[in-house]
Design a protein around this motif. Structure first.
Motif, PDB file in Angstrom:
ATOM      1  N   LYS A 105       1.425   3.915   1.571  1.00  0.00           N
ATOM      2  CA  LYS A 105       1.280   3.049   2.749  1.00  0.00           C
ATOM      3  C   LYS A 105       1.815   1.660   2.378  1.00  0.00           C
ATOM      4  CE  LYS A 105      -2.724   4.686   5.309  1.00  0.00           C
ATOM      5  NZ  LYS A 105      -3.664   5.295   4.374  1.00  0.00           N
ATOM      6  N   VAL A 106       2.026   0.847   3.406  1.00  0.00           N
ATOM      7  CA  VAL A 106       2.343  -0.557   3.133  1.00  0.00           C
ATOM      8  C   VAL A 106       1.034  -1.329   3.195  1.00  0.00           C
ATOM      9  CG1 VAL A 106       3.541  -2.597   3.940  1.00  0.00           C
ATOM     10  CG2 VAL A 106       4.661  -0.380   4.071  1.00  0.00           C
ATOM     11  N   HIS A 107       0.450  -1.607   2.058  1.00  0.00           N
ATOM     12  CA  HIS A 107      -0.745  -2.451   2.040  1.00  0.00           C
ATOM     13  C   HIS A 107      -0.773  -3.241   0.740  1.00  0.00           C
ATOM     14  CE1 HIS A 107      -2.037   0.717  -0.434  1.00  0.00           C
ATOM     15  NE2 HIS A 107      -2.835   1.361   0.365  1.00  0.00           N
ATOM     16  N   LYS A 108      -1.817  -4.026   0.555  1.00  0.00           N
ATOM     17  CA  LYS A 108      -1.821  -4.959  -0.572  1.00  0.00           C
ATOM     18  C   LYS A 108      -1.572  -4.299  -1.934  1.00  0.00           C
ATOM     19  CE  LYS A 108      -4.840  -8.349   1.670  1.00  0.00           C
ATOM     20  NZ  LYS A 108      -6.258  -8.723   1.840  1.00  0.00           N
ATOM     21  N   PRO A 109      -2.258  -3.171  -2.239  1.00  0.00           N
ATOM     22  CA  PRO A 109      -2.031  -2.592  -3.566  1.00  0.00           C
ATOM     23  C   PRO A 109      -0.578  -2.210  -3.806  1.00  0.00           C
ATOM     24  CG  PRO A 109      -3.982  -1.652  -2.560  1.00  0.00           C
ATOM     25  CD  PRO A 109      -3.326  -2.476  -1.506  1.00  0.00           C
ATOM     26  N   MET A 131       2.063  -3.499  -2.350  1.00  0.00           N
ATOM     27  CA  MET A 131       2.872  -4.711  -2.437  1.00  0.00           C
ATOM     28  C   MET A 131       2.700  -5.384  -3.801  1.00  0.00           C
ATOM     29  SD  MET A 131       4.443  -4.361   0.234  1.00  0.00           S
ATOM     30  CE  MET A 131       5.515  -5.792   0.274  1.00  0.00           C
ATOM     31  N   ARG A 132       1.485  -5.323  -4.324  1.00  0.00           N
ATOM     32  CA  ARG A 132       1.287  -5.883  -5.661  1.00  0.00           C
ATOM     33  C   ARG A 132       2.065  -5.065  -6.695  1.00  0.00           C
ATOM     34  NH1 ARG A 132      -4.599  -6.928  -8.350  1.00  0.00           N
ATOM     35  NH2 ARG A 132      -4.534  -8.770  -7.012  1.00  0.00           N
ATOM     36  N   SER A 180       5.635  -6.072  -6.489  1.00  0.00           N
ATOM     37  CA  SER A 180       5.997  -7.386  -7.027  1.00  0.00           C
ATOM     38  C   SER A 180       5.869  -7.396  -8.546  1.00  0.00           C
ATOM     39  CB  SER A 180       5.185  -8.502  -6.363  1.00  0.00           C
ATOM     40  OG  SER A 180       3.872  -8.478  -6.828  1.00  0.00           O
ATOM     41  N   ARG A 215       9.286  -4.932   7.889  1.00  0.00           N
ATOM     42  CA  ARG A 215       8.827  -6.004   6.997  1.00  0.00           C
ATOM     43  C   ARG A 215       9.937  -6.483   6.072  1.00  0.00           C
ATOM     44  NH1 ARG A 215       4.796  -7.701   9.918  1.00  0.00           N
ATOM     45  NH2 ARG A 215       3.224  -6.105  10.287  1.00  0.00           N
ATOM     46  N   ILE A 247      11.232  -5.291   3.381  1.00  0.00           N
ATOM     47  CA  ILE A 247      10.848  -5.267   1.967  1.00  0.00           C
ATOM     48  C   ILE A 247      12.113  -5.051   1.127  1.00  0.00           C
ATOM     49  CG2 ILE A 247       9.456  -4.025   0.247  1.00  0.00           C
ATOM     50  CD1 ILE A 247       7.580  -3.366   2.700  1.00  0.00           C
ATOM     51  N   TRP A 291      -5.690  -2.675  -8.164  1.00  0.00           N
ATOM     52  CA  TRP A 291      -6.098  -3.557  -7.084  1.00  0.00           C
ATOM     53  C   TRP A 291      -7.617  -3.566  -7.085  1.00  0.00           C
ATOM     54  CZ3 TRP A 291      -3.914  -7.046  -3.898  1.00  0.00           C
ATOM     55  CH2 TRP A 291      -4.769  -7.619  -2.942  1.00  0.00           C
TER      56      TRP A 291
END
Lengths: 654, 654
Positions: free
Chosen positions: A507-511, A513-514, A517, A549, A551, A627
C-alpha cells in the motif's frame, strides 16, 4: 552484577559456610531416615543392631571425601568444579560424563530436598498428609518464581536459616544427651511399636543380610550430597582463598558428622522406628497400625521426644528443617544455570546460554530445572525414599571422576616440580585423592549393585541421553565452525559490483514511504518498488495512487498466477541474481513494530515469511525497515524487563 | 489452482448436485431419529400419533427455504453466501452475525456428521458400541490429515457416495413400500418393545404437549442444515449458472423431502422406536431392556427390517450412510478456511488468512476446525442428540438474516427498476424471500425457546465471543490504517542525510566477512565494525586477528559491564541517533541459514534478539546478511513444501 564489582562481594568464612554448605548439611535431614528404613526391611531388631555400623561406614566415607576435596580446593583456587577438574585432567569425555551427572543431580537435589522439606513440615502441620505432591509442586513453583524475579539471596539470607538449623539439631542433640544421662529422655512416638520385616521377607541372614547392609549404606551416602559445593565456590572466599575454603570444608564435615551421629544415637535411645511401609510393618499390640498411621521423620520424632513438654521446640525444629531443605533446593536453582553457562561456553549446550548478563538464558535454565523436578515429584509422589534411589549414583559418578582427575593432576605436576617439600606435599595430596577415588569408586559400585533395579537405572539413562545430546551439539558447532573458517590463501573477498535494491510495497502509507526513503538514502545502483498482483482491483488502485503522488521510483507489478505473495518476489530476485551473478540484491521490507503480543498475530506475516525464504538465496540481503506504531511506545521496556535507557530518543525520522 | 484455469472446472448439474448437496442430504440420516426421539419422551403412542405431523411441518419449512434460496441464486449469480448477502444488504454488523453463526456451524457440522456416521456404522459393526468417542475423534483426525495433505476431492469422488446414498435410501424406501402393500414387510427390531414416557413424565397434555411438539419440530429442522450450500456455489455451475443452480436446488429439495418422508413412513409401518434413554424407556414384557440394549438408528433399523433376508443390503445402507456423513463433515473442512479467507479480506480475521495461494493459512484453519470439533465430540460423548441442541440455532440465525437481507435487496432494486415485467418478477421474489424470512424467524424463535436450556445457549455464547473477537480485530486494523495514512499536505518525505553503517562482529569467519563486503558494497557515509567485549580474552584474540588480516574497516570494541551483548550495541546506536538525528543507522547482522529445525535452536539467537530490540528505535534499519550453511541446501524445498524452483541458482557469491 557488574563484572568489575564482583570482587567486592568476597565472603568471610562465617557467611561462606552457610552459603555453600546448606545443601550438604540439609542432607542429614533424610540420610538417617534412609539408613533406618532400609535396615528396617529386615525388622526392628536388625535395624537396631546395625544402624550404628552403617552410620560409621557413611562417616568414614564422609571423612575421606572431605579430606579429598580439601586437596581440590588447594589445587584449584580459581574454583575448579568437578566438571573442570575432570575436563582438564581426564579429557572432554570424562568432563562431559561429570556434567551429565551434575545436571541430573541438580534436578534430583530439588526434587529430594523439597519432598523431604514437605515431609518434615508434616510433623507439625497435619494437613500436609495426603497433599504432599501438590505442596511440593507448589514450593518448587514458588522457588522458581523467586529465582525468575531475580531475587538473588544475599549471604545473610542464607546464613540465618542454616545457623538456625545447626542450632536446632545440635541443640536438640545436646539437650537429648543431657536428658539421656539424667534419665529423663522420653521415648519416641514409635518406641512402643514393633517393626516387622517387610511382607515376604524371612529372617535375613548371610548374603541377604550383607546385601541389605550395603543397601542401607548406599542410601546413607545421601548424607554426602552437596559436599562438593565449597570446592566450586573457592573464588568467592576472602584471601587466603584456598586455606579459608579448606577450613570451611573441614568445619562443614565436622558439623555434618556430628549432626548425623547425634540423630542416629538419639534415635536408638528413643526407639525411633522408620518403616518402608508403615501401615503393615509397624505393629501395635499385635495389630498393624494401618493406613491412618502418620510416620514422621526421624528429626520430627526426636524433636517430639526431646521437647516433650516444650511444643515451641518441636515447631522450631520442624520449621528450620523445612527451611534449610528449601534453601538447598534453591542452591540447585543457582548452580544449574551456571553449569549450563559453562557447558554452553564449551559448546555442549546452545551458545545463547553462555551470556551471563542475559537474564533470558538463566530463565530458560530455571524453567527447565523446575519442570524436570516437578515431573519427578509427580511421578514419584514426592516420596523421598523413592527419589533417593535415583539420586546417589550421579553424586558418586562425579566424585569418583573428579578424584581420579585429581590423581592425574598431581602426577602431572610432580613431573615438573623439583622442590622436595612441595613434592612431598603433592605426593601426600595424591595419596589422599587416590584414597578418595578408590573409596568413591567402591561406593559407586555398591550404589550401582544395590540401587540399579530400584531406580538408579533411570538416572543412568538420563545421564546417557544428556551425554549423547551434548556431544551431538558440540559436534554440530565444530562442523559449522570448520565450514565457516576462512582459507586466507585461496579466498579473496570479492566486493559485489552493483547493488540492486527492491522495496516491497503493498500500500502507499507511512511505512512503505519510509522504506522507500531509506532505500533511496542508501543510493543503490538500481532501485525499484515491487508489488505482487494478488488482487487486480487493489493493484490497480495502488498503481493509480503511485502515479497520482508522483513517487520518484518505478513501481514494478509482478504477476501471481497462484495468488501467492512470496513466490513471485522470490522468482524475481532469483532472476536478477541469475542475470548478474556478481550483483547484490537488497530487499527492503517495511515492518510494523507493535506493543502488544496479540497485535503481533495480526501483522508482519508476509514480511517474515518472505524474509525466511529470501535468506536461502545467496547474494541477497534483507533489510527490515521498522515503523513504530503508537502502541510500541514503552513496550520495549515492558517486554525486555529492563530499566528505561537514559537519553533514548524516540520518533523524529523518516 | 491457477486463477486463470479456475474456469475450466465448471460443474454440470449431475456433479454439482452431489458436490453441494451431500451436507443437506446427509441430514436425513439424523433428522427423523430426532423427531421420534423427542416425541418419544411422552411415550410410544404420542410419538406414533404426532411424528407425521411434525415431519409435515419440517417439510413445509424445507419447501419455503428452498424456494427462498432459489431467489438468492438468481439475485447473486456470483455466489453471494449468506455472509455477503447480509453484509451488503443489512450492513457489517448483520454480516458479522451471520459469519459468527456460520463459523460455529461449521464446527458443529463436523461434530454432528461424524458422530452420526459412527452411530450408523454401529448397525453393522458391533465394536463401535462403547468406543464412539475414540472412533469419532479418529475419523476427524483422518479427514484433517487428508485435508492437510491437500487431497482435494474431485467432483467424481464426491458424486459416487452421494448417489449411492440416494440409491440406498430411495431403493430401501421403494422396496419397503412394495413389501408393505404386498404385506411382506417385516416389523423392525424395536417393534415389539413398548416405549415408555421418560422417567418422571406424566401423561403429556395441553401446553406441555404443544411444547414437546415444538421441541420435536425444532429438532427435525436439522434436516435443513446444508441447504444454503448451493447458493454459495453458483459460480462453479455451468452456464446458465443461476438457472442450473436453481434447478439443482429444487432437485435437492425434492430428494430431501422424499427421503425424509420415506424414512418416517416406513418407521411407522415397521414400528421403529427411538428412545432418549433406551435402557429405561424401552420395555420388553414389562421389563426395561437395560444397559445392554443397543439402539440402532432409524435407517439402521429400517434396513434390517426391509432387507430382513438380504444382509448385504443392510451393510450397504449402513456403509453409504456413514460415508455421506463423513463427506458432509469434509465439506465443512473446505468451507471453513474459505469463509476465514473472506473474513480476513474484510479485516475481521488476521490478514494472513486471506492469501488464497497460501497453504499454511488453510492448514491453520483446518487445524482450528478439527480441534474445536474434537473438543465438542469429547465433551458431548459423540452423542448426536446432545450436539444437535447446539446446532440448529446457528443455521436459522444465518437463514433468517440472509432472507431479510434479500427482502432489502429486492426493495432496493425495485426503486431503480422501471421495466414492468422485471418489477413483477422482483416483487414475486420479494414475497418469497419475505415469507422465507418470516418462516425462518419463527423457526429460530421456536428453536431458541425449546433449545436454549438444552444447549443452544452455548452456541449463542460461542457466536457472541467470535463476534466480539472479530469486531475487535477489525477495529485494530482500522486504527492502524488511520495511524499509517499519509497526510500529503503537511508531510514532506525527508531523505536522511547520512547513512551510518555498523557491522556486528563476533568472530572473523565467512559470514562476517560477507556481511562486511556487502556493507562496503552499499557505500555508506560511515562504516564501522563493532564487537561487544563480553569476554576479554576472546575480544583480544579478535582484535589481533583483525589487525593481522588487515581488514580495511575500523573495528570498534564496545564495553559491556553487565556482560550483555544487546545493550551496548543498542546504546551505541542510540548515541549515534542522538548526535545526528537526521542520520540513518544501518545495522548489518550476519545470520546463519540452516536446514534442520534443531539447528535453529543452536544459532542466531543474539542476532534475532538484537534485531527485535533495534526495531523499536526509529531511524534504524536492520540488514540480515545470510550465510547459507551446507545443511540448508534443499531444505527450503522441504520446509515450504513446494516444487523446486526452475532456474534457481545456488552459491557463487560473497
Amino acid at each position: 552484577m557488574r563484572s568489575d564489582r564482583l570482587g567486592e562481594t568476597l565472603l568471610p568464612k562465617r557467611i561462606a559456610l552457610p552459603v555453600f554448605a546448606s545443601d550438604a548439611l540439609s542432607s542429614v535431614a533424610y540420610a538417617p531416615d534412609e539408613i533406618m528404613l532400609m535396615l528396617g526391611l529386615a525388622g526392628g531388631a536388625f535395624a537396631m543392631t546395625h544402624s550404628w555400623q552403617v552410620t560409621l561406614a557413611v562417616i568414614l566415607v564422609m571423612v575421606v571425601v572431605v579430606a579429598s576435596y580439601r586437596q581440590n580446593v588447594h589445587a584449584y583456587p580459581s574454583g575448579g568444579g568437578d566438571y573442570e577438574i575432570a575436563n582438564v585432567n581426564l579429557g572432554p569425555r570424562a568432563g562431559l560424563t561429570v556434567a551429565s551427572a551434575l545436571l541430573v543431580d541438580y534436578v534430583l537435589t530439588v526434587a529430594v530436598s523439597v519432598s523431604s522439606g514437605i515431609q518434615n513440615a508434616g510433623t507439625v502441620l497435619p494437613f500436609v498428609r495426603g497433599n504432599e505432591v501438590a505442596l511440593a509442586v507448589g514450593v518448587i513453583a514458588l522457588i522458581t518464581a523467586l529465582n525468575l524475579r531475580g531475587v538473588r539471596e544475599s549471604g545473610t539470607a542464607f546464613a540465618v536459616p542454616t545457623y538456625l538449623f545447626m542450632v536446632a539439631i545440635l541443640g536438640m542433640g545436646a539437650y537429648g544427651f543431657v536428658q539421656h544421662f539424667t534419665g529423663t529422655l522420653s521415648p519416641s512416638e514409635s518406641a512402643d511399636l514393633t517393626l516387622l520385616p517387610e511382607a515376604g521377607t524371612d529372617a535375613v541372614t548371610g548374603l541377604a543380610a550383607a546385601f541389605l547392609l550395603l543397601r542401607a549404606f548406599s542410601s546413607g551416602c545421601a548424607a554426602l550430597t552437596g559436599v562438593e559445593a565449597i570446592s566450586n565456590g573457592v573464588p568467592a572466599f576472602r584471601k587466603p582463598k584456598s586455606r579459608n575454603a579448606a577450613t570451611t570444608l573441614l568445619l562443614m564435615g565436622v558439623l555434618s558428622v556430628t549432626m548425623l551421629a547425634s540423630i542416629v544415637t538419639l534415635s536408638q535411645w528413643t526407639g525411633v522406628k522408620i518403616a518402608d511401609d508403615p501401615a503393615t510393618q509397624l505393629v501395635r499390640d499385635g495389630r498393624p497400625v494401618g493406613e491412618d498411621y502418620v510416620q514422621h521423620t526421624a528429626i520430627g520424632q526426636l524433636s517430639e521426644a526431646v521437647f516433650a513438654d516444650f511444643d515451641l521446640g518441636v515447631v522450631f525444629v520442624s520449621v528450620v528443617t523445612g527451611l534449610i531443605l528449601f534453601l538447598a533446593a534453591n542452591t540447585a536453582f543457582n548452580g544449574f544455570p551456571v553449569l549450563g553457562s559453562i557447558l554452553a561456553r564449551d559448546g555442549y549446550l546452545p551458545r545463547q546460554l553462555h551470556t551471563r548478563g542475559d537474564r533470558l538464558a538463566f530463565s530458560n535454565g530455571i524453567l527447565i530445572l523446575a519442570a524436570a523436578a516437578m515431573f519427578l515429584v509427580v511421578v514419584f509422589r514426592a516420596n523421598v525414599n523413592a527419589l533417593l534411589q535415583l539420586y546417589i549414583v550421579g553424586v558418586f559418578v562425579s566424585f569418583t571422576t573428579s578424584q581420579t582427575g585429581m590423581v592425574r593432576h598431581w602426577t602431572r605436576h610432580l613431573r615438573l616440580e623439583r622442590d622436595e617439600a612441595a613434592r612431598r606435599r603433592m605426593q601426600r595430596s595424591r595419596v589422599v585423592n587416590g584414597l578418595g577415588a578408590v573409596m568413591c569408586a567402591l561406593v559407586l559400585l555398591v550404589v550401582l549393585i544395590t540401587k540399579f533395579q530400584a531406580g538408579a537405572r533411570y538416572a543412568i539413562l538420563a545421564m546417557a541421553v544428556l551425554f549423547a545430546l551434548m556431544l551431538g551439539i558440540r559436534k554440530h558447532y565444530e562442523r559449522v565452525s570448520q565450514e565457516l573458517a576462512i582459507d586466507w590463501e585461496s579466498e579473496k573477498p570479492l566486493l559485489p559490483s552493483h547493488v540492486h535494491a527492491i522495496v516491497c510495497i503493498s500500500k502507499v502509507h507511512k511505512p512503505t514511504m519510509r522504506a522507500l526513503s531509506y532505500a533511496r538514502a542508501s543510493r543503490p545502483s538500481v532501485l525499484e518498488a515491487v508489488t505482487v498482483d494478488v488482487d487486480p482491483e487493489e493493484t490497480h488502485a495502488l498503481v493509480k495512487e503511485w502515479e497520482r503522488r508522483q513517487i520518484p521510483v518505478t513501481l514494478k507489478v509482478l504477476a501471481s498466477p497462484y495468488r501467492s505473495i512470496t513466490r513471485p518476489i522470490l522468482d524475481y530476485v532469483r532472476s536478477i541474481r541469475t542475470g548478474n551473478p556478481r550483483d547484490l540484491v537488497t530487499v527492503y521490507l517495511p515492518e510494523y513494530v507493535l506493543g502488544r503480543w496479540w497485535e503481533q498475530v495480526l501483522h508482519n506475516h508476509s514480511a517474515l515469511r518472505l524474509k525466511a525464504r529470501l535468506l536461502f538465496t545467496s547474494g541477497v540481503m534483507v533489510v527490515s525497515v521498522p515503523w513504530q506504531l503508537a502502541s510500541s511506545e514503552g513496550a520495549e521496556r515492558d517486554w525486555f524487563d529492563e530499566p528505561p535507557i537514559p537519553g533514548s530518543v524516540r520518533g523524529g525520522s523518516g
